[in-house]
Design a protein around this motif. Structure first.
Motif, PDB file in Angstrom:
ATOM      1  N   ALA A  81       0.724  -1.232  -0.065  1.00  0.00           N
ATOM      2  CA  ALA A  81      -0.056   0.068   0.063  1.00  0.00           C
ATOM      3  C   ALA A  81       0.975   1.166   0.055  1.00  0.00           C
ATOM      4  CB  ALA A  81      -0.988   0.025   1.197  1.00  0.00           C
ATOM      5  N   ARG A  82       1.843   1.228   0.830  1.00  0.00           N
ATOM      6  CA  ARG A  82       2.806   2.349   0.837  1.00  0.00           C
ATOM      7  C   ARG A  82       3.524   2.749  -0.562  1.00  0.00           C
ATOM      8  NH1 ARG A  82       4.539   0.337   5.873  1.00  0.00           N
ATOM      9  NH2 ARG A  82       6.435  -0.438   5.109  1.00  0.00           N
ATOM     10  N   VAL A  83       3.959   1.496  -1.191  1.00  0.00           N
ATOM     11  CA  VAL A  83       4.711   1.596  -2.579  1.00  0.00           C
ATOM     12  C   VAL A  83       3.689   2.311  -3.497  1.00  0.00           C
ATOM     13  CG1 VAL A  83       5.687   0.406  -4.340  1.00  0.00           C
ATOM     14  CG2 VAL A  83       6.266   0.139  -2.174  1.00  0.00           C
ATOM     15  N   VAL A  84       2.253   1.857  -3.652  1.00  0.00           N
ATOM     16  CA  VAL A  84       1.231   2.259  -4.309  1.00  0.00           C
ATOM     17  C   VAL A  84       0.964   3.815  -4.328  1.00  0.00           C
ATOM     18  CG1 VAL A  84      -1.351   1.955  -5.047  1.00  0.00           C
ATOM     19  CG2 VAL A  84       0.521   0.018  -4.593  1.00  0.00           C
ATOM     20  N   ARG A  85       1.171   4.293  -2.871  1.00  0.00           N
ATOM     21  CA  ARG A  85       0.651   5.827  -2.727  1.00  0.00           C
ATOM     22  C   ARG A  85       1.963   6.743  -3.415  1.00  0.00           C
ATOM     23  NH1 ARG A  85       0.118   4.076   2.792  1.00  0.00           N
ATOM     24  NH2 ARG A  85      -1.923   3.331   3.109  1.00  0.00           N
ATOM     25  N   ALA A  86       3.237   5.982  -2.989  1.00  0.00           N
ATOM     26  CA  ALA A  86       4.330   6.661  -3.352  1.00  0.00           C
ATOM     27  C   ALA A  86       4.555   6.709  -4.946  1.00  0.00           C
ATOM     28  CB  ALA A  86       5.593   6.127  -2.377  1.00  0.00           C
ATOM     29  N   TYR A  87       4.302   5.521  -5.557  1.00  0.00           N
ATOM     30  CA  TYR A  87       4.405   5.596  -7.089  1.00  0.00           C
ATOM     31  C   TYR A  87       3.526   6.443  -7.747  1.00  0.00           C
ATOM     32  CZ  TYR A  87       8.503   2.248  -6.817  1.00  0.00           C
ATOM     33  OH  TYR A  87       9.495   1.643  -6.496  1.00  0.00           O
ATOM     34  N   TRP A  88       2.228   6.253  -7.395  1.00  0.00           N
ATOM     35  CA  TRP A  88       1.013   6.556  -8.280  1.00  0.00           C
ATOM     36  C   TRP A  88       0.072   7.282  -7.509  1.00  0.00           C
ATOM     37  CZ3 TRP A  88       1.804   1.141  -8.466  1.00  0.00           C
ATOM     38  CH2 TRP A  88       2.639   0.601  -9.364  1.00  0.00           C
ATOM     39  N   GLY A  89       0.102   7.548  -6.108  1.00  0.00           N
ATOM     40  CA  GLY A  89      -0.688   8.438  -5.589  1.00  0.00           C
ATOM     41  C   GLY A  89      -2.119   8.013  -5.297  1.00  0.00           C
ATOM     42  N   LEU A  90      -2.155   6.536  -5.363  1.00  0.00           N
ATOM     43  CA  LEU A  90      -3.467   5.836  -5.297  1.00  0.00           C
ATOM     44  C   LEU A  90      -3.523   4.985  -4.015  1.00  0.00           C
ATOM     45  CD1 LEU A  90      -3.577   4.225  -8.957  1.00  0.00           C
ATOM     46  CD2 LEU A  90      -4.803   6.289  -8.032  1.00  0.00           C
ATOM     47  N   GLU A  91      -4.819   4.764  -3.565  1.00  0.00           N
ATOM     48  CA  GLU A  91      -4.816   3.935  -2.158  1.00  0.00           C
ATOM     49  C   GLU A  91      -5.322   2.367  -2.968  1.00  0.00           C
ATOM     50  OE1 GLU A  91      -4.614   4.303   1.032  1.00  0.00           O
ATOM     51  OE2 GLU A  91      -3.890   6.302   0.323  1.00  0.00           O
ATOM     52  N   ALA A  92      -4.396   1.600  -2.697  1.00  0.00           N
ATOM     53  CA  ALA A  92      -4.615   0.146  -3.157  1.00  0.00           C
ATOM     54  C   ALA A  92      -5.891  -0.517  -2.429  1.00  0.00           C
ATOM     55  CB  ALA A  92      -3.398  -0.844  -2.562  1.00  0.00           C
ATOM     56  N   GLN A  93      -6.660  -1.069  -3.386  1.00  0.00           N
ATOM     57  CA  GLN A  93      -7.927  -1.483  -2.971  1.00  0.00           C
ATOM     58  C   GLN A  93      -7.718  -2.946  -2.611  1.00  0.00           C
ATOM     59  OE1 GLN A  93     -10.477  -0.671  -6.084  1.00  0.00           O
ATOM     60  NE2 GLN A  93     -10.652   1.535  -5.751  1.00  0.00           N
ATOM     61  N   PHE A  94      -7.861  -3.605  -1.280  1.00  0.00           N
ATOM     62  CA  PHE A  94      -7.670  -4.978  -0.834  1.00  0.00           C
ATOM     63  C   PHE A  94      -9.062  -5.792  -0.939  1.00  0.00           C
ATOM     64  CE2 PHE A  94      -3.873  -2.726   0.560  1.00  0.00           C
ATOM     65  CZ  PHE A  94      -3.009  -3.682   0.541  1.00  0.00           C
TER      66      PHE A  94
END
Length: 258
Positions: free
Chosen positions: A66-79
């Motif tokens: 989730a942190r990587v997704v925020r850092a790379y693309w500014g998105l919230e991963a949906q689990f």
């Protein structure tokens, strides 16, 4: 483009989904973290529209993703979270969230492939068997240790010397290590055949006159190709089946809170 991520107990798999469908699946051993080559591959991706994740690898690894997704693309991963009723699938469990999300996604993937009824076998760290009857009704399933866990537990609980645990081409072996290796393969293959036949019998009984068509037998998971040749009935190897389930979710307006 959507990015779909399947975090297992041992491996992490991912694929892109675009208008043409699901792209090639890539997998790495995660060891509880994200390898540098995986991070480099994700950094080179075009920004995805959504990131959907199926996670049975633990909360810490999920948070790392989730942190990587925020850092790379500014998105919230949906689990993904197991639901009782979703996209035509009805879960048998009284408490649906006790059904592993990987199993749930594999069942969604099976339905998406047009399986009216199916036995879904996922052979990874654990080996899971899930029974899907007609009209999307999940009947339940079984869980066994996977091949490595099965062998390791036998060696740990006995004084059997492990030797070289390589399976033989015969259904028996003339060496202890090979006997354990071959036995574990045949145990899972035989159970797949038995459950598939039980499901077929049940469907035929419900059909009344005549016999129902055989249910699909779908094999997935990292060790799926190892047991598939030992199963004496038609089957499909679908390594990306969990990602197929995520792809179905991504193609809808599904959200974790739905």
């Amino acid at each position: 483009m959507n990015l779909l991520i399947d975090i297992g107990n041992t491996n992490l798999h991912w694929a892109r989904q675009d208008a043409a469908g699901l792209g090639p699946m890539t997998g790495v051993r995660h060891g509880g973290g994200l390898p540098l080559d995986l991070l480099a591959a994700w950094e080179a991706l075009d920004p995805p529209r959504r990131v959907l994740v199926g996670n049975v690898g633990g909360a810490d690894l999920g948070e790392t993703v989730a942190r990587v997704v925020r850092a790379y693309w500014g998105l919230e991963a949906q689990f993904a979270v197991t639901r009782r009723d979703c996209l035509g699938l009805r879960v048998a469990y009284a408490q649906p969230t006790r059904l592993g999300v990987d199993r749930w996604l594999a069942l969604l993937g099976a339905l998406g492939r047009g399986a009216a009824a199916a036995l879904v076998v996922d052979v990874g760290t654990a080996a899971t068997f899930d029974v899907l009857a007609s009209a999307g009704q999940h009947l339940g399933g079984l869980i066994l240790p996977g091949l490595t866990m099965m062998r390791d537990s036998l060696f740990a609980g006995t004084r059997i010397p492990p030797g070289e645990p390589e399976p033989t081409d015969e259904p028996w072996a003339a060496d202890t290590g090979a006997a354990v290796a071959t036995g574990s393969l045949h145990a899972l293959a035989a159970l797949a055949e038995r459950l598939h036949q039980r499901l077929w019998d049940r469907l035929s009984e419900s059909a009344g006159a005549g016999s129902a068509p055989p249910p699909a037998l779908l094999i997935t998971g990292g060790d799926g190709p190892r047991i598939a040749p030992l199963i004496a009935r038609p089957l499909e190897l679908v390594p990306e089946l969990v990602l197929c389930g995520l792809a179905r979710l991504a193609s809808t307006q599904w959200r974790p809170e739905n």
